[in-house]
Motif scaffolding. Structure first.
Motif, PDB file in Angstrom:
ATOM      1  N   VAL A  14      29.546-118.044  33.634  1.00  8.70           N
ATOM      2  CA  VAL A  14      28.272-118.170  33.773  1.00  8.70           C
ATOM      3  C   VAL A  14      27.738-119.655  33.223  1.00  8.70           C
ATOM      4  CG1 VAL A  14      25.744-118.026  34.549  1.00  8.70           C
ATOM      5  CG2 VAL A  14      26.802-116.316  34.037  1.00  8.70           C
ATOM      6  N   GLU A  15      28.361-120.726  33.539  1.00  8.25           N
ATOM      7  CA  GLU A  15      28.011-122.113  32.778  1.00  8.25           C
ATOM      8  C   GLU A  15      26.985-122.439  32.011  1.00  8.25           C
ATOM      9  OE1 GLU A  15      28.989-125.161  35.333  1.00  8.25           O
ATOM     10  OE2 GLU A  15      29.892-127.008  33.691  1.00  8.25           O
ATOM     11  N   GLU A  16      25.885-122.096  32.711  1.00 11.00           N
ATOM     12  CA  GLU A  16      24.261-122.495  31.995  1.00 11.00           C
ATOM     13  C   GLU A  16      24.467-121.683  30.603  1.00 11.00           C
ATOM     14  OE1 GLU A  16      20.690-121.474  34.321  1.00 11.00           O
ATOM     15  OE2 GLU A  16      19.683-122.569  32.196  1.00 11.00           O
ATOM     16  N   MET A  17      24.917-120.413  31.477  1.00 10.06           N
ATOM     17  CA  MET A  17      24.380-119.126  29.944  1.00 10.06           C
ATOM     18  C   MET A  17      25.839-119.891  28.599  1.00 10.06           C
ATOM     19  SD  MET A  17      22.236-117.802  30.193  1.00 10.06           S
ATOM     20  CE  MET A  17      21.284-118.100  32.198  1.00 10.06           C
ATOM     21  N   ASP A  18      26.690-120.069  29.248  1.00  8.46           N
ATOM     22  CA  ASP A  18      27.918-120.669  28.091  1.00  8.46           C
ATOM     23  C   ASP A  18      27.902-121.557  27.475  1.00  8.46           C
ATOM     24  OD1 ASP A  18      29.379-118.221  28.702  1.00  8.46           O
ATOM     25  OD2 ASP A  18      30.645-119.200  30.464  1.00  8.46           O
ATOM     26  N   ASN A  19      26.935-122.867  27.979  1.00 13.96           N
ATOM     27  CA  ASN A  19      26.073-124.172  27.667  1.00 13.96           C
ATOM     28  C   ASN A  19      25.391-123.725  26.271  1.00 13.96           C
ATOM     29  OD1 ASN A  19      28.446-125.438  29.142  1.00 13.96           O
ATOM     30  ND2 ASN A  19      26.748-126.132  30.377  1.00 13.96           N
ATOM     31  N   GLN A  20      24.806-122.548  26.597  1.00  6.37           N
ATOM     32  CA  GLN A  20      23.198-122.410  25.897  1.00  6.37           C
ATOM     33  C   GLN A  20      23.996-121.759  24.807  1.00  6.37           C
ATOM     34  OE1 GLN A  20      20.155-120.040  27.866  1.00  6.37           O
ATOM     35  NE2 GLN A  20      19.970-121.934  29.405  1.00  6.37           N
ATOM     36  N   HIS A  21      25.172-120.502  24.765  1.00  6.56           N
ATOM     37  CA  HIS A  21      25.847-120.213  23.801  1.00  6.56           C
ATOM     38  C   HIS A  21      25.795-121.053  22.726  1.00  6.56           C
ATOM     39  CE1 HIS A  21      25.578-116.742  26.479  1.00  6.56           C
ATOM     40  NE2 HIS A  21      25.228-116.657  25.928  1.00  6.56           N
ATOM     41  N   LYS A  22      27.042-122.227  23.765  1.00  8.48           N
ATOM     42  CA  LYS A  22      27.543-123.218  22.265  1.00  8.48           C
ATOM     43  C   LYS A  22      26.652-124.247  21.640  1.00  8.48           C
ATOM     44  CE  LYS A  22      31.095-123.951  25.291  1.00  8.48           C
ATOM     45  NZ  LYS A  22      32.212-124.180  26.533  1.00  8.48           N
ATOM     46  N   ARG A  23      25.557-124.356  22.054  1.00 11.42           N
ATOM     47  CA  ARG A  23      24.359-125.571  22.349  1.00 11.42           C
ATOM     48  C   ARG A  23      24.159-123.704  20.861  1.00 11.42           C
ATOM     49  NH1 ARG A  23      19.528-128.272  23.574  1.00 11.42           N
ATOM     50  NH2 ARG A  23      19.324-128.494  25.495  1.00 11.42           N
ATOM     51  N   ILE A  24      23.308-122.918  20.698  1.00 17.66           N
ATOM     52  CA  ILE A  24      23.404-121.710  19.893  1.00 17.66           C
ATOM     53  C   ILE A  24      24.356-121.875  18.191  1.00 17.66           C
ATOM     54  CG2 ILE A  24      22.487-119.807  18.330  1.00 17.66           C
ATOM     55  CD1 ILE A  24      21.965-119.264  21.536  1.00 17.66           C
ATOM     56  N   ALA A  25      25.805-122.411  18.732  1.00 21.28           N
ATOM     57  CA  ALA A  25      26.922-122.281  18.032  1.00 21.28           C
ATOM     58  C   ALA A  25      26.784-123.241  16.710  1.00 21.28           C
ATOM     59  CB  ALA A  25      27.868-122.090  18.279  1.00 21.28           C
ATOM     60  N   GLU A  63      17.254-113.792  31.227  1.00 24.51           N
ATOM     61  CA  GLU A  63      16.604-112.256  31.662  1.00 24.51           C
ATOM     62  C   GLU A  63      16.513-112.749  32.656  1.00 24.51           C
ATOM     63  OE1 GLU A  63      13.721-111.458  28.600  1.00 24.51           O
ATOM     64  OE2 GLU A  63      14.586-110.892  27.231  1.00 24.51           O
ATOM     65  N   GLU A  64      16.096-114.470  33.135  1.00 27.31           N
ATOM     66  CA  GLU A  64      15.451-114.255  33.922  1.00 27.31           C
ATOM     67  C   GLU A  64      17.008-114.388  35.635  1.00 27.31           C
ATOM     68  OE1 GLU A  64      13.781-117.820  34.504  1.00 27.31           O
ATOM     69  OE2 GLU A  64      12.414-117.470  33.413  1.00 27.31           O
ATOM     70  N   PHE A  65      18.204-114.952  34.852  1.00 29.24           N
ATOM     71  CA  PHE A  65      18.916-115.093  35.222  1.00 29.24           C
ATOM     72  C   PHE A  65      19.491-113.521  35.528  1.00 29.24           C
ATOM     73  CE2 PHE A  65      23.940-114.298  35.393  1.00 29.24           C
ATOM     74  CZ  PHE A  65      24.264-115.591  36.921  1.00 29.24           C
ATOM     75  N   MET A  66      19.708-112.780  35.058  1.00 32.69           N
ATOM     76  CA  MET A  66      20.065-111.168  35.022  1.00 32.69           C
ATOM     77  C   MET A  66      19.279-110.438  36.231  1.00 32.69           C
ATOM     78  SD  MET A  66      21.031-109.920  31.413  1.00 32.69           S
ATOM     79  CE  MET A  66      19.508-110.439  30.655  1.00 32.69           C
ATOM     80  N   GLU A  67      17.878-111.257  36.304  1.00 34.48           N
ATOM     81  CA  GLU A  67      17.138-110.185  37.078  1.00 34.48           C
ATOM     82  C   GLU A  67      17.347-110.819  38.361  1.00 34.48           C
ATOM     83  OE1 GLU A  67      13.272-111.332  35.913  1.00 34.48           O
ATOM     84  OE2 GLU A  67      12.193-108.908  36.404  1.00 34.48           O
ATOM     85  N   SER A  68      17.509-112.400  38.886  1.00 36.22           N
ATOM     86  CA  SER A  68      18.495-112.839  39.948  1.00 36.22           C
ATOM     87  C   SER A  68      18.997-112.161  40.594  1.00 36.22           C
ATOM     88  CB  SER A  68      18.307-114.908  39.513  1.00 36.22           C
ATOM     89  OG  SER A  68      19.324-114.908  39.954  1.00 36.22           O
ATOM     90  N   ILE A  69      19.806-111.348  40.154  1.00 30.78           N
ATOM     91  CA  ILE A  69      21.331-111.352  40.262  1.00 30.78           C
ATOM     92  C   ILE A  69      21.089-109.993  40.465  1.00 30.78           C
ATOM     93  CG2 ILE A  69      22.677-113.633  39.297  1.00 30.78           C
ATOM     94  CD1 ILE A  69      23.488-111.408  37.942  1.00 30.78           C
ATOM     95  N   GLY A  70      20.014-109.520  40.484  1.00 30.32           N
ATOM     96  CA  GLY A  70      20.251-107.995  40.208  1.00 30.32           C
ATOM     97  C   GLY A  70      21.085-107.015  39.509  1.00 30.32           C
ATOM     98  N   TYR A  71      20.716-107.626  38.435  1.00 27.77           N
ATOM     99  CA  TYR A  71      22.280-107.016  37.499  1.00 27.77           C
ATOM    100  C   TYR A  71      21.946-105.377  37.055  1.00 27.77           C
ATOM    101  CZ  TYR A  71      24.274-105.634  33.128  1.00 27.77           C
ATOM    102  OH  TYR A  71      25.760-105.652  31.581  1.00 27.77           O
ATOM    103  N   PRO A  72      22.024-104.692  36.710  1.00 27.07           N
ATOM    104  CA  PRO A  72      21.302-103.129  36.729  1.00 27.07           C
ATOM    105  C   PRO A  72      21.671-103.200  34.881  1.00 27.07           C
ATOM    106  CG  PRO A  72      24.278-102.902  37.677  1.00 27.07           C
ATOM    107  CD  PRO A  72      23.437-104.242  37.450  1.00 27.07           C
ATOM    108  N   GLY A  73      22.026-103.423  34.327  1.00 21.92           N
ATOM    109  CA  GLY A  73      22.216-103.665  32.831  1.00 21.92           C
ATOM    110  C   GLY A  73      20.813-104.644  32.035  1.00 21.92           C
ATOM    111  N   TYR A  74      20.104-104.603  33.079  1.00 20.45           N
ATOM    112  CA  TYR A  74      18.930-105.408  32.889  1.00 20.45           C
ATOM    113  C   TYR A  74      17.938-105.117  31.775  1.00 20.45           C
ATOM    114  CZ  TYR A  74      14.293-108.084  33.389  1.00 20.45           C
ATOM    115  OH  TYR A  74      13.597-108.699  32.845  1.00 20.45           O
TER     116      TYR A  74
END
Ligand SMILES: [Fe+2]
Ligand SMILES: [Fe+2]
Length: 135
Positions: A14-25, A63-74
């Motif tokens: 998930v590009e946006e999340m990957d970019n955020q992880h890279k930014r944190i690193a 969290e918003e992303f997981m909710e938006s895709i109906g992720y069961p592990g949310y």
């Protein structure tokens, strides 16, 4: 210094999340650089004013992303986030010197590796298998 790097095995897809992880690193590496140059006050301020708010932002975007895709592990995933945010906020308050800054950076990068690799990647798999297939 490159303490942490988001290597291909840590990508969620998930590009946006990957970019955020890279930014944190990158932020962690930068804080350690500041501390290594003797700019400990700057490193502490950077942790409190930039890293921590960005981590907070990242966790809620995820969290918003997981909710938006109906992720069961949310729900479970959100609980991990809440616990770790408490920890990182507390560690931020306790920063006083180079040693505390470095150990906080190590804890944060250890968390990032473990959490992204074991927990975040699961929503990436769900996204690929369920959401992308249905489009
Ligand atoms: Fe994440
Ligand atoms: Fe997460």
């Amino acid at each position: 210094m490159r303490l942490i790097e988001i290597t291909p095995d840590l990508l969620t897809g998930v590009e946006e999340m990957d970019n955020q992880h890279k930014r944190i690193a990158e932020y962690i590496n930068y804080a350690l650089d500041l501390a290594a140059e003797g700019k400990v006050e700057d490193a502490i301020a950077f942790y409190r004013e930039t890293i921590l708010p960005f981590v907070k932002y990242h966790l809620s975007s995820e969290e918003e992303f997981m909710e938006s895709i109906g992720y069961p592990g949310y729900e479970e995933h959100k609980r991990y986030h809440e616990a770790v945010l408490k920890l990182f906020t507390q560690l931020g308050k306790e920063l006083t010197d180079k040693k505390s800054l470095q150990s906080t950076a190590y804890i944060l990068s250890g968390w990032l590796y473990g959490h992204v690799g074991k927990v975040d990647k699961k929503y990436g798999e769900f996204y690929k298998e369920v959401c992308l297939k249905n489009t």
